[in-house]
Each structure stands twice: as C-alpha cells, then as structure tokens.
Motif scaffolding. Sequence first.
Motif, mmCIF file in Angstrom:
data_model
loop_
_atom_site.group_PDB
_atom_site.id
_atom_site.type_symbol
_atom_site.label_atom_id
_atom_site.label_comp_id
_atom_site.label_asym_id
_atom_site.label_seq_id
_atom_site.Cartn_x
_atom_site.Cartn_y
_atom_site.Cartn_z
ATOM 1 N N LEU A 1 32.338 26.022 1.254
ATOM 2 C CA LEU A 1 31.728 24.765 0.818
ATOM 3 C C LEU A 1 31.418 24.709 -0.681
ATOM 4 O O LEU A 1 30.973 23.679 -1.183
ATOM 5 C CB LEU A 1 30.439 24.522 1.629
ATOM 6 N N HIS A 2 31.655 25.795 -1.400
ATOM 7 C CA HIS A 2 31.138 25.867 -2.775
ATOM 8 C C HIS A 2 31.711 24.792 -3.704
ATOM 9 O O HIS A 2 31.037 24.338 -4.616
ATOM 10 C CB HIS A 2 31.338 27.266 -3.375
ATOM 11 N N ASP A 3 32.966 24.414 -3.487
ATOM 12 C CA ASP A 3 33.602 23.440 -4.384
ATOM 13 C C ASP A 3 33.796 22.090 -3.715
ATOM 14 O O ASP A 3 34.647 21.299 -4.146
ATOM 15 C CB ASP A 3 34.961 23.976 -4.871
ATOM 16 N N ILE A 4 33.006 21.809 -2.697
ATOM 17 C CA ILE A 4 33.189 20.563 -1.953
ATOM 18 C C ILE A 4 33.015 19.341 -2.868
ATOM 19 O O ILE A 4 33.628 18.296 -2.649
ATOM 20 C CB ILE A 4 32.247 20.518 -0.711
ATOM 21 N N ASP B 1 43.420 24.950 -1.932
ATOM 22 C CA ASP B 1 43.977 26.306 -1.867
ATOM 23 C C ASP B 1 43.047 27.320 -2.520
ATOM 24 O O ASP B 1 42.911 28.451 -2.052
ATOM 25 C CB ASP B 1 45.355 26.350 -2.555
ATOM 26 N N HIS B 2 42.414 26.898 -3.603
ATOM 27 C CA HIS B 2 41.432 27.756 -4.271
ATOM 28 C C HIS B 2 40.322 28.117 -3.280
ATOM 29 O O HIS B 2 39.944 29.287 -3.149
ATOM 30 C CB HIS B 2 40.867 27.029 -5.497
ATOM 31 N N THR B 3 39.819 27.126 -2.566
ATOM 32 C CA THR B 3 38.744 27.356 -1.590
ATOM 33 C C THR B 3 39.178 28.381 -0.540
ATOM 34 O O THR B 3 38.440 29.319 -0.231
ATOM 35 C CB THR B 3 38.368 26.020 -0.907
ATOM 36 N N ALA C 1 33.504 36.145 -6.403
ATOM 37 C CA ALA C 1 34.691 35.735 -5.630
ATOM 38 C C ALA C 1 35.377 34.540 -6.295
ATOM 39 O O ALA C 1 36.605 34.490 -6.401
ATOM 40 C CB ALA C 1 34.284 35.381 -4.199
ATOM 41 N N ASP C 2 34.571 33.609 -6.771
ATOM 42 C CA ASP C 2 35.104 32.406 -7.426
ATOM 43 C C ASP C 2 35.872 32.789 -8.691
ATOM 44 O O ASP C 2 36.997 32.329 -8.923
ATOM 45 C CB ASP C 2 33.921 31.480 -7.757
ATOM 46 N N LYS C 3 35.280 33.661 -9.487
ATOM 47 C CA LYS C 3 35.951 34.074 -10.730
ATOM 48 C C LYS C 3 37.258 34.791 -10.432
ATOM 49 O O LYS C 3 38.257 34.573 -11.117
ATOM 50 C CB LYS C 3 35.033 34.970 -11.553
HETATM 51 FE FE LIG Z 1 35.429 27.628 -7.110
#
Ligand SMILES: [Fe+2]
Length: 261
Positions: free
Chosen positions: A72-75, A40-42, A150-152
């Motif tokens: 794909l950042h947290d794959i 969900d975060h992704t 975006a991640d933060k």
């Molecule tokens: Fe992340």
Amino acid sequence: MEIILAQESVADLKKWFTSYVQTFKYKDIELQRNIDLKKDHTRRVCKEILNLGEQLGLNDDALRLAEIIALLHDIGRFEQYARYKTFMDGKSENHAELGVKILEKHEVLKQFDEATKDVILRSIQYHNRASLPRGETETCLFFTKLLRDADKLDIWKVVTDYYHRKDEKRNGAIELDLPDTPGFSEEVYRDLINKKIVDIKHVKNLNDFKLLQIGWIFDINFKPTLRYIKERRYLEMIRDVLPKSKEISEIFDIIHRSFVN
Ligand SMILES: [Fe+2]
C-alpha cells in the motif's frame, strides 16, 4: 507491540489493490506505462521487503504486516498521476499523504485493530520523508525503516535499468522532468562529501538527481540492504552514467571508505 495478522488479510488487500489500480486505465501508451511502472514497482517492493524481513528473522505475522505496508505504500501514486500527470511531489502533492487519505476514504484497513492500522498508515506516511521520524514507537520506526530500505532497493533497480536501457527514449516521469545538462551542482557535491543525503532543493539537473540516488546509501538502515546494493552493483551502474570528474571520484572514495566491512 504484538503483531497478529491473518494470512487472508494479505490476500484480501492484494485483491483490493488490483481492482483499485484497474480503475486507472489509459488509452495513451505513455500514460498507461507510468501507471504500470508503479504497479510493477509495488509488486517488487513487496518481494524486497519480504526478503529483508526474512533475513532479519521476522516471524510470519510481522512478515505479513511488512508485505501489507509495501503493497500500500505507493497507493497515492495512481491518483497523483491521474490528477497531475507527474510523480514529482513538489509539483503536485505529497504522494505519501495522499495515499493515507485514499486508504482512509476507501476504509481499506477497517479489519485491523487501531495499533496495527496506525503502524501501516504511519510507515506509509513517513516512507518518502528526507529523514526518519523522531519520537515514534519502536514498532513504527522499525517498519518505516524496512519500507524505506525495500523501496530504495527497487527504485535503484528502476533507475539503473533505465540509465542502461538500449533505446534512447527518455521518460520524464522517471527523470522528474529534469534537464539533462552537463555538470552537477556544487551543493549536491557538498551534501555527499559530508556523507549526507542530498537535499532535493539542490537538484537542478539529471546528474544531480543521479547523485541524489547515490546518496541514498547514507540513508540505509539494515545490513542485508547494503549487501544487496553491493551485489547488484547499483552505485557503480549509476556512476557509469555520470561525468568522469575529480569530484565524483572523491564522492565514491568517501562511500567506499564508509561502507567497507
Ligand atoms: Fe515506492
């Protein structure tokens, strides 16, 4: 660098992501919840990055590249959790590096030219570093910054929802298994009054971790991100769950003075 990306490439990668994540299935509710948390975060980081990208005036191809990077950042998180049952890189392995290895192993990016592949892999590799990389190309640096913002934004959403949840149930995966003891560390306080991001080595308890999340404000790259942080009152929501003290007020005074415009 000229970016050219077909719309289908985003759709194909979304399909790959969904089927990859489906390989991580648990009967245990707790374990499955933490997999879903990252899934969900992704999804939300993809939305955040598109929002930011649009506000920064990116063209459609650049927006597609941004979305792929977010997707794909947290794959690496899924394999990390499967192997170690923690999201703490220090207690397991670096999830960004692990993610790059997984993308290479599954040849997920084989349809792209070398330059595009490189920007995707490097932005992912750099997304969880304490600071921005040096000596990178302008394009790589830009997408790294965009991803980090975006991640933060979404991690702030996750933790503020969590700190203000109605049930009292704790989630060690979000709290990084830190003890919820009173007070906070002197070193963490010192990082913040020096307008520096908090060194993870200084984090000893949950309050320190909350303060570390406050300190991300010093690592924001774009104006629209700052506007969202203010509108959504993320820092105030974290402050609400910190002890009331002179030092904490001091930290907030410094932040307010640094970010009024
Ligand atoms: Fe992340």
